[in-house]
Design an enzyme around this catalytic site. Structure first.
Site, mmCIF file in Angstrom:
data_model
loop_
_atom_site.group_PDB
_atom_site.id
_atom_site.type_symbol
_atom_site.label_atom_id
_atom_site.label_comp_id
_atom_site.label_asym_id
_atom_site.label_seq_id
_atom_site.Cartn_x
_atom_site.Cartn_y
_atom_site.Cartn_z
ATOM 1 N N ASN A 22 -54.136 22.243 -27.976
ATOM 2 C CA ASN A 22 -54.070 20.874 -27.477
ATOM 3 C C ASN A 22 -54.825 19.951 -28.424
ATOM 4 O O ASN A 22 -55.901 20.300 -28.908
ATOM 5 C CB ASN A 22 -54.703 20.767 -26.086
ATOM 6 C CG ASN A 22 -53.799 21.281 -24.988
ATOM 7 O OD1 ASN A 22 -52.599 21.419 -25.168
ATOM 8 N ND2 ASN A 22 -54.376 21.568 -23.835
ATOM 9 N N ARG A 68 -48.863 25.561 -23.942
ATOM 10 C CA ARG A 68 -49.408 26.512 -24.927
ATOM 11 C C ARG A 68 -49.090 27.945 -24.549
ATOM 12 O O ARG A 68 -48.741 28.756 -25.407
ATOM 13 C CB ARG A 68 -50.919 26.322 -25.096
ATOM 14 C CG ARG A 68 -51.292 24.998 -25.767
ATOM 15 C CD ARG A 68 -52.786 24.791 -25.816
ATOM 16 N NE ARG A 68 -53.338 24.852 -24.464
ATOM 17 C CZ ARG A 68 -54.617 25.039 -24.176
ATOM 18 N NH1 ARG A 68 -55.504 25.187 -25.136
ATOM 19 N NH2 ARG A 68 -55.031 25.072 -22.929
#
Length: 96
Positions: A42, A24
Site C-alpha cells: 500500500n 494485496r
C-alpha cells in the site's frame, strides 16, 4: 526463444479503491499461482504498488487479473513500468 519467456520485472501502480479491500492478498494469491515473485505494498497516496518478476507472459496474465481485482475493489487505473531486476526475490509477499 520468444521474448514472452524472458524473465522481466514490472513495477505496477494500481489506483482506485484498492486499499482495505484485500487487494494485496488477492495480488499475492494470483502472483503465487502464476509462479511470479515480488511484492504488493500500500502507498500513502491510496494506490497499491506491485513489483512482479517472472516471464513477461505471466506478468501480462497478472495484469489482466489486477484490472479486475477482488470483489470489493474498484480499479480505475494501472500504470506499468518495466524495470531492471535489482532484487532477487524468492516468493511473492505483502510488504508493509
Amino acid at each position: 526463444m520468444s521474448e514472452n519467456n524472458d524473465n522481466v520485472c514490472a513495477e505496477i501502480h494500481v489506483s482506485g479503491r484498492v486499499q482495505g479491500v484485500y487487494f494485496r492478498g488477492f495480488t499475492q494469491k494470483v502472483a503465487t499461482r502464476l509462479g511470479l515473485v515480488g511484492y504488493a505494498q500500500n502507498l500513502p497516496d491510496g494506490r497499491v504498488k506491485v513489483i512482479a518478476q517472472g516471464k513477461r507472459s505471466l506478468i501480462s496474465e497478472l495484469l489482466d487479473n489486477l484490472s479486475i481485482g477482488p470483489e470489493l475493489s474498484n480499479v480505475e487505473g494501472i500504470d506499468v513500468g518495466w524495470v531492471d531486476i535489482s532484487d532477487e526475490f524468492t516468493e511473492f509477499f505483502i510488504k508493509r
